[in-house]
Design a protein around this motif. Structure first.
Motif, PDB file in Angstrom:
ATOM      1  N   LEU A 167       0.830  -1.202   0.000  1.00  0.00           N
ATOM      2  CA  LEU A 167       0.000   0.000   0.000  1.00  0.00           C
ATOM      3  C   LEU A 167       0.862   1.249   0.000  1.00  0.00           C
ATOM      4  CD1 LEU A 167      -2.771   1.480   0.454  1.00  0.00           C
ATOM      5  CD2 LEU A 167      -2.267   1.286   2.890  1.00  0.00           C
ATOM      6  N   TYR A 168       1.846   1.286   0.885  1.00  0.00           N
ATOM      7  CA  TYR A 168       2.662   2.490   1.031  1.00  0.00           C
ATOM      8  C   TYR A 168       3.672   2.637  -0.101  1.00  0.00           C
ATOM      9  CZ  TYR A 168       0.564   3.614   5.440  1.00  0.00           C
ATOM     10  OH  TYR A 168      -0.347   3.987   6.401  1.00  0.00           O
ATOM     11  N   THR A 169       4.181   1.540  -0.591  1.00  0.00           N
ATOM     12  CA  THR A 169       5.105   1.620  -1.714  1.00  0.00           C
ATOM     13  C   THR A 169       4.416   2.244  -2.926  1.00  0.00           C
ATOM     14  OG1 THR A 169       6.338  -0.313  -0.940  1.00  0.00           O
ATOM     15  CG2 THR A 169       6.598   0.296  -3.247  1.00  0.00           C
ATOM     16  N   ALA A 170       3.174   1.852  -3.163  1.00  0.00           N
ATOM     17  CA  ALA A 170       2.418   2.424  -4.276  1.00  0.00           C
ATOM     18  C   ALA A 170       2.122   3.902  -4.036  1.00  0.00           C
ATOM     19  CB  ALA A 170       1.118   1.646  -4.474  1.00  0.00           C
ATOM     20  N   ALA A 171       1.756   4.245  -2.801  1.00  0.00           N
ATOM     21  CA  ALA A 171       1.376   5.616  -2.497  1.00  0.00           C
ATOM     22  C   ALA A 171       2.550   6.581  -2.638  1.00  0.00           C
ATOM     23  CB  ALA A 171       0.805   5.696  -1.086  1.00  0.00           C
ATOM     24  N   TYR A 172       3.748   6.110  -2.313  1.00  0.00           N
ATOM     25  CA  TYR A 172       4.927   6.971  -2.354  1.00  0.00           C
ATOM     26  C   TYR A 172       5.820   6.687  -3.562  1.00  0.00           C
ATOM     27  CZ  TYR A 172       3.904   8.953   2.204  1.00  0.00           C
ATOM     28  OH  TYR A 172       3.305   9.644   3.241  1.00  0.00           O
ATOM     29  N   ALA A 173       5.254   6.073  -4.571  1.00  0.00           N
ATOM     30  CA  ALA A 173       6.047   5.726  -5.756  1.00  0.00           C
ATOM     31  C   ALA A 173       6.633   6.952  -6.438  1.00  0.00           C
ATOM     32  CB  ALA A 173       5.186   4.936  -6.738  1.00  0.00           C
ATOM     33  N   GLY A 174       5.962   8.086  -6.317  1.00  0.00           N
ATOM     34  CA  GLY A 174       6.443   9.298  -6.966  1.00  0.00           C
ATOM     35  C   GLY A 174       7.542  10.018  -6.214  1.00  0.00           C
ATOM     36  N   ALA A 175       7.783   9.657  -4.952  1.00  0.00           N
ATOM     37  CA  ALA A 175       8.800  10.336  -4.145  1.00  0.00           C
ATOM     38  C   ALA A 175      10.182   9.885  -4.571  1.00  0.00           C
ATOM     39  CB  ALA A 175       8.573  10.051  -2.672  1.00  0.00           C
ATOM     40  N   PRO A 176      11.120  10.813  -4.809  1.00  0.00           N
ATOM     41  CA  PRO A 176      12.437  10.422  -5.317  1.00  0.00           C
ATOM     42  C   PRO A 176      13.360   9.805  -4.276  1.00  0.00           C
ATOM     43  CG  PRO A 176      12.311  12.800  -5.058  1.00  0.00           C
ATOM     44  CD  PRO A 176      10.939  12.274  -4.797  1.00  0.00           C
ATOM     45  N   ASN A 177      13.077  10.004  -2.981  1.00  0.00           N
ATOM     46  CA  ASN A 177      14.010   9.546  -1.956  1.00  0.00           C
ATOM     47  C   ASN A 177      13.219   9.082  -0.738  1.00  0.00           C
ATOM     48  OD1 ASN A 177      16.113   9.108  -0.169  1.00  0.00           O
ATOM     49  ND2 ASN A 177      17.153  11.028  -0.598  1.00  0.00           N
ATOM     50  N   VAL A 178      12.812   7.820  -0.733  1.00  0.00           N
ATOM     51  CA  VAL A 178      11.991   7.299   0.358  1.00  0.00           C
ATOM     52  C   VAL A 178      12.451   5.891   0.720  1.00  0.00           C
ATOM     53  CG1 VAL A 178      10.233   6.488  -1.263  1.00  0.00           C
ATOM     54  CG2 VAL A 178       9.617   6.822   1.131  1.00  0.00           C
ATOM     55  N   ARG A 179      12.483   5.614   2.014  1.00  0.00           N
ATOM     56  CA  ARG A 179      12.734   4.252   2.481  1.00  0.00           C
ATOM     57  C   ARG A 179      11.615   3.870   3.443  1.00  0.00           C
ATOM     58  NH1 ARG A 179      15.520   3.150   7.399  1.00  0.00           N
ATOM     59  NH2 ARG A 179      15.780   5.001   8.708  1.00  0.00           N
ATOM     60  N   PHE A 180      11.357   2.578   3.577  1.00  0.00           N
ATOM     61  CA  PHE A 180      10.206   2.090   4.325  1.00  0.00           C
ATOM     62  C   PHE A 180      10.659   1.286   5.534  1.00  0.00           C
ATOM     63  CE2 PHE A 180       9.029   2.721  -0.063  1.00  0.00           C
ATOM     64  CZ  PHE A 180       7.830   3.419   0.040  1.00  0.00           C
ATOM     65  N   VAL A 181      10.017   1.549   6.664  1.00  0.00           N
ATOM     66  CA  VAL A 181      10.312   0.843   7.911  1.00  0.00           C
ATOM     67  C   VAL A 181       9.004   0.288   8.460  1.00  0.00           C
ATOM     68  CG1 VAL A 181      11.194   1.032  10.267  1.00  0.00           C
ATOM     69  CG2 VAL A 181      12.268   2.361   8.424  1.00  0.00           C
ATOM     70  N   GLY A 182       8.869  -1.025   8.470  1.00  0.00           N
ATOM     71  CA  GLY A 182       7.679  -1.652   9.020  1.00  0.00           C
ATOM     72  C   GLY A 182       7.878  -2.018  10.483  1.00  0.00           C
ATOM     73  N   ILE A 183       6.839  -1.809  11.285  1.00  0.00           N
ATOM     74  CA  ILE A 183       6.863  -2.199  12.694  1.00  0.00           C
ATOM     75  C   ILE A 183       5.659  -3.098  12.948  1.00  0.00           C
ATOM     76  CG2 ILE A 183       6.708  -1.412  15.085  1.00  0.00           C
ATOM     77  CD1 ILE A 183       8.242   1.075  14.317  1.00  0.00           C
ATOM     78  N   GLY A 184       5.915  -4.348  13.338  1.00  0.00           N
ATOM     79  CA  GLY A 184       4.861  -5.335  13.490  1.00  0.00           C
ATOM     80  C   GLY A 184       4.159  -5.283  14.828  1.00  0.00           C
ATOM     81  N   ASP A 185       3.011  -5.978  14.885  1.00  0.00           N
ATOM     82  CA  ASP A 185       2.174  -6.023  16.084  1.00  0.00           C
ATOM     83  C   ASP A 185       1.817  -4.625  16.550  1.00  0.00           C
ATOM     84  OD1 ASP A 185       2.164  -8.838  16.190  1.00  0.00           O
ATOM     85  OD2 ASP A 185       4.113  -8.835  17.199  1.00  0.00           O
TER      86      ASP A 185
END
Length: 300
Positions: free
Chosen positions: A260-278
């Motif tokens: 979901l978030y990868t698609a939403a921020y696909a246009g951003a030139p410099n983004v990394r994703f950090v998932g936090i579970g539970d």
């Protein structure tokens, strides 16, 4: 399945404070507060600057778990939107709440001479952080966006536009604003909190915060959140973004949330994703140790 993820997020981002009224008297302003038309700010610690922006109906207390650690090596500016936390609404009874928050943040950064600060925003605060980076590119050196999207309307329909969402946003705004002065619905607050947090103690905090927020401010801020579309601006926001997203075995999986978030921020030139579970929307309450590690790693 992605739509399920999105609708859960939509509930998280947009229902906090619905059918609730503010505390009967406004909280006293702490002596350390910097008062501005749309926000107040408490600063603590020494070092490189970090600005923390809470989300819809949330007080600055949402950051209580991370401030002491950050303040050991940073000057931490903890924001509260006027009208939340039992505070007086100030200029936020008029339209332009989000633009006003951004203007106040820009003025704060200029006054304190902290251009290039690390800026962290949760939910609606994340949208405000993106708006700040768009309007004033030099203000934020880097962004941490916690469970927030450039346009939340896509969670109601993948092809949504502001024009499509606006009638629904207006109806939700008017319903919520009309609850001002009426008895608070504690059952509704509790039900909302159960969608926003997983841990019982976290849910208790979220319930109390919702009941302390002025629904007139929450209503207008929610409307503006729903009708702000930053997707066209994302390619121009060069500020590095760290996107923190929650996931849980009881809801969206890590892969579903990340998609979901990868698609939403696909246009951003410099983004990394950090998932936090539970964790749910209030990830800093559900998983304080993991979130502390994430935010300290981000702040440097």
């Amino acid at each position: 399945m992605i739509r399920f993820v999105g609708m859960r997020l939509a509930a998280s981002a947009l229902t906090l404070g619905v059918v609730l009224q503010p505390a009967p008297s406004h909280a006293a302003t702490p002596a350390a507060d910097t008062r501005m038309p749309h926000i107040s700010v408490v600063a603590t610690g020494k070092g490189s600057p970090v600005i923390l922006i809470p989300g819809l109906s949330s007080p600055r207390a949402v950051w209580d778990g991370v401030v002491p650690g950050l303040a050991k090596t940073h000057r931490v500016y903890v924001v509260q939107v006027n009208g939340f936390g039992g505070d007086a609404p100030g200029a936020n009874l008029s339209p332009g709440v989000l633009d006003g928050v951004v203007a106040d943040l820009h003025a704060l950064i200029a006054k304190e001479k902290i251009a290039g600060a690390a800026v962290v925003g949760h939910s609606m605060g994340g949208l405000a952080a993106l708006m700040l980076a768009k309007a004033h590119p030099g203000d934020a050196g880097k962004l941490m966006i916690v469970d927030s999207l450039p346009f939340i309307g896509t969670l109601f329909a993948p092809t949504a536009t502001v024009a499509m969402i606006e009638p629904r946003a207006k109806a939700m705004r008017d319903m919520q604003a009309a609850s001002y002065g009426k008895p608070a619905d504690a059952a509704a607050a509790t039900a909302i909190a159960e969608r926003l947090a997983l841990r019982p103690e976290a849910r208790a905090k979220v319930t109390a915060w919702a009941m302390a927020a002025d629904p007139r401010v929450s209503a207008q801020a929610m409307y503006e959140d729903m009708t702000t579309d930053l997707r066209p601006a994302m390619p121009q926001i060069a500020t590095p973004i760290t996107l923190v997203y929650p996931w849980a075995t009881s809801g969206p999986s890590e892969a579903q949330a990340k998609a979901l978030y990868t698609a939403a921020y696909a246009g951003a030139p410099n983004v990394r994703f950090v998932g936090i579970g539970d964790a749910a929307h209030f990830v800093m309450l559900d998983q304080p140790a993991a979130f502390q590690a994430a935010i300290e790693g981000f702040a440097g």
